[in-house]
Design a protein around this motif. Sequence first.
Motif, PDB file in Angstrom:
ATOM      1  N   HIS A  47     -10.092  -7.449   5.560  1.00 33.47           N
ATOM      2  CA  HIS A  47     -10.436  -6.953   4.671  1.00 33.47           C
ATOM      3  C   HIS A  47      -9.993  -5.063   4.769  1.00 33.47           C
ATOM      4  O   HIS A  47     -10.402  -4.116   3.545  1.00 33.47           O
ATOM      5  CB  HIS A  47     -12.225  -6.740   4.282  1.00 33.47           C
ATOM      6  CG  HIS A  47     -13.222  -7.729   4.512  1.00 33.47           C
ATOM      7  ND1 HIS A  47     -13.123  -8.545   3.257  1.00 33.47           N
ATOM      8  CD2 HIS A  47     -13.553  -8.436   5.189  1.00 33.47           C
ATOM      9  CE1 HIS A  47     -13.460 -10.274   3.033  1.00 33.47           C
ATOM     10  NE2 HIS A  47     -14.073 -10.442   4.931  1.00 33.47           N
ATOM     11  N   GLU A  48      -8.805  -5.234   5.495  1.00 32.32           N
ATOM     12  CA  GLU A  48      -8.521  -3.784   5.087  1.00 32.32           C
ATOM     13  C   GLU A  48      -7.685  -2.909   3.723  1.00 32.32           C
ATOM     14  O   GLU A  48      -7.384  -2.413   3.906  1.00 32.32           O
ATOM     15  CB  GLU A  48      -7.777  -3.724   6.347  1.00 32.32           C
ATOM     16  CG  GLU A  48      -6.134  -4.197   6.826  1.00 32.32           C
ATOM     17  CD  GLU A  48      -7.061  -5.154   7.825  1.00 32.32           C
ATOM     18  OE1 GLU A  48      -5.785  -6.171   8.199  1.00 32.32           O
ATOM     19  OE2 GLU A  48      -7.944  -5.724   7.491  1.00 32.32           O
ATOM     20  N   PHE A  49      -6.941  -4.511   3.345  1.00 32.82           N
ATOM     21  CA  PHE A  49      -6.711  -4.041   1.560  1.00 32.82           C
ATOM     22  C   PHE A  49      -7.615  -4.587   0.604  1.00 32.82           C
ATOM     23  O   PHE A  49      -7.612  -4.282  -0.776  1.00 32.82           O
ATOM     24  CB  PHE A  49      -5.408  -5.410   1.862  1.00 32.82           C
ATOM     25  CG  PHE A  49      -4.749  -4.766   2.753  1.00 32.82           C
ATOM     26  CD1 PHE A  49      -3.398  -3.798   2.725  1.00 32.82           C
ATOM     27  CD2 PHE A  49      -4.408  -5.579   4.167  1.00 32.82           C
ATOM     28  CE1 PHE A  49      -2.823  -3.652   3.555  1.00 32.82           C
ATOM     29  CE2 PHE A  49      -3.286  -5.497   4.769  1.00 32.82           C
ATOM     30  CZ  PHE A  49      -3.354  -4.368   5.201  1.00 32.82           C
ATOM     31  N   ASP A  50      -9.173  -4.821   1.511  1.00 40.12           N
ATOM     32  CA  ASP A  50     -10.052  -5.077  -0.169  1.00 40.12           C
ATOM     33  C   ASP A  50      -9.793  -4.181  -1.230  1.00 40.12           C
ATOM     34  O   ASP A  50      -9.809  -4.959  -2.509  1.00 40.12           O
ATOM     35  CB  ASP A  50     -11.276  -4.421   0.297  1.00 40.12           C
ATOM     36  CG  ASP A  50     -11.359  -6.084   0.873  1.00 40.12           C
ATOM     37  OD1 ASP A  50     -10.629  -6.660   1.293  1.00 40.12           O
ATOM     38  OD2 ASP A  50     -12.714  -6.151   1.342  1.00 40.12           O
ATOM     39  N   ASP A  51      -9.746  -2.701  -1.071  1.00 40.58           N
ATOM     40  CA  ASP A  51      -9.399  -1.660  -1.906  1.00 40.58           C
ATOM     41  C   ASP A  51      -8.519  -1.559  -2.955  1.00 40.58           C
ATOM     42  O   ASP A  51      -8.240  -1.443  -4.093  1.00 40.58           O
ATOM     43  CB  ASP A  51      -9.618  -0.380  -1.681  1.00 40.58           C
ATOM     44  CG  ASP A  51      -8.054   0.564  -0.872  1.00 40.58           C
ATOM     45  OD1 ASP A  51      -8.213  -1.053  -0.067  1.00 40.58           O
ATOM     46  OD2 ASP A  51      -7.563   1.222  -0.796  1.00 40.58           O
ATOM     47  N   LEU A  52      -7.606  -2.359  -2.237  1.00 41.94           N
ATOM     48  CA  LEU A  52      -6.277  -2.357  -3.315  1.00 41.94           C
ATOM     49  C   LEU A  52      -5.660  -4.168  -4.438  1.00 41.94           C
ATOM     50  O   LEU A  52      -5.215  -4.481  -4.959  1.00 41.94           O
ATOM     51  CB  LEU A  52      -4.996  -2.362  -2.062  1.00 41.94           C
ATOM     52  CG  LEU A  52      -4.752  -1.585  -1.766  1.00 41.94           C
ATOM     53  CD1 LEU A  52      -3.485  -1.454  -0.834  1.00 41.94           C
ATOM     54  CD2 LEU A  52      -4.087  -0.058  -2.868  1.00 41.94           C
TER      55      LEU A  52
ATOM     56  N   ARG B 201       1.115  -1.370   0.187  1.00 49.92           N
ATOM     57  CA  ARG B 201       0.257  -0.002  -0.136  1.00 49.92           C
ATOM     58  C   ARG B 201       0.450   1.263  -0.383  1.00 49.92           C
ATOM     59  O   ARG B 201       0.720   2.192  -0.748  1.00 49.92           O
ATOM     60  CB  ARG B 201      -0.895  -0.201   1.209  1.00 49.92           C
ATOM     61  CG  ARG B 201      -1.626   0.911   1.353  1.00 49.92           C
ATOM     62  CD  ARG B 201      -2.709   1.292   2.719  1.00 49.92           C
ATOM     63  NE  ARG B 201      -3.374   0.521   3.123  1.00 49.92           N
ATOM     64  CZ  ARG B 201      -4.739   0.216   1.935  1.00 49.92           C
ATOM     65  NH1 ARG B 201      -5.091   1.013   0.904  1.00 49.92           N
ATOM     66  NH2 ARG B 201      -5.549  -1.239   2.117  1.00 49.92           N
TER      67      ARG B 201
ATOM     68  N   GLU C 136       2.510   1.705  -3.225  1.00 46.86           N
ATOM     69  CA  GLU C 136       1.031   2.580  -3.869  1.00 46.86           C
ATOM     70  C   GLU C 136       1.203   1.610  -5.623  1.00 46.86           C
ATOM     71  O   GLU C 136       1.276   1.869  -6.123  1.00 46.86           O
ATOM     72  CB  GLU C 136       1.498   4.273  -4.728  1.00 46.86           C
ATOM     73  CG  GLU C 136       1.404   5.019  -3.352  1.00 46.86           C
ATOM     74  CD  GLU C 136       1.381   6.519  -4.400  1.00 46.86           C
ATOM     75  OE1 GLU C 136       1.783   6.602  -5.100  1.00 46.86           O
ATOM     76  OE2 GLU C 136       0.995   7.054  -3.575  1.00 46.86           O
TER      77      GLU C 136
ATOM     78  N   ARG D 112      -0.659  -2.095  -6.663  1.00 45.21           N
ATOM     79  CA  ARG D 112      -2.385  -2.967  -5.980  1.00 45.21           C
ATOM     80  C   ARG D 112      -1.112  -4.313  -5.771  1.00 45.21           C
ATOM     81  O   ARG D 112      -0.490  -4.805  -5.765  1.00 45.21           O
ATOM     82  CB  ARG D 112      -2.910  -3.280  -7.928  1.00 45.21           C
ATOM     83  CG  ARG D 112      -3.086  -2.061  -8.046  1.00 45.21           C
ATOM     84  CD  ARG D 112      -4.138  -0.859  -7.995  1.00 45.21           C
ATOM     85  NE  ARG D 112      -5.825  -2.223  -7.822  1.00 45.21           N
ATOM     86  CZ  ARG D 112      -6.630  -1.778  -7.439  1.00 45.21           C
ATOM     87  NH1 ARG D 112      -6.060  -1.206  -6.107  1.00 45.21           N
ATOM     88  NH2 ARG D 112      -7.830  -2.907  -7.310  1.00 45.21           N
TER      89      ARG D 112
ATOM     90  N   ASP E 247      -6.607  -7.005  -7.005  1.00 46.26           N
ATOM     91  CA  ASP E 247      -6.740  -7.339  -7.861  1.00 46.26           C
ATOM     92  C   ASP E 247      -6.696  -8.665  -8.399  1.00 46.26           C
ATOM     93  O   ASP E 247      -6.324  -9.451  -8.020  1.00 46.26           O
ATOM     94  CB  ASP E 247      -5.804  -6.487  -9.293  1.00 46.26           C
ATOM     95  CG  ASP E 247      -6.327  -5.056  -9.643  1.00 46.26           C
ATOM     96  OD1 ASP E 247      -6.682  -4.722  -9.160  1.00 46.26           O
ATOM     97  OD2 ASP E 247      -4.784  -4.398  -9.986  1.00 46.26           O
TER      98      ASP E 247
END
Length: 112
Positions: free
Chosen positions: A90-95, A69, A72, A74, A97
Amino acid sequence: MSESAAEATVALSSSHDRYEITTDDELAGFTEFVDRDGRRIFYHTEIGEEFGGRGLGRQLIDRALSDTRAAELRIVPVCPFVKKHLQRHHEFDDLVDAVTQDAIAAVRERTR
């Protein structure tokens, strides 16, 4: 977290493109990756049998993902251990792919 996990150290080994976790100056495990096109593709993780049940795997993967993270990049979880970790935390769900054929090809190229 157990006392053993608290005493563990996680460090990036740039010569091996992996994060390593040590406890009492002994290598307890690692997670390997390849960086490609803005993605960090995690493809293999190992924790030694004698180090199991101490939370070392979680500590290792949390550090590797946090650094991803910060860089920067994925996350592409080819490794089943990393994939399972991401499904529970789930703290990395936004990253995250999806694993693609390009990611698999990058791993194959790296492990030749």
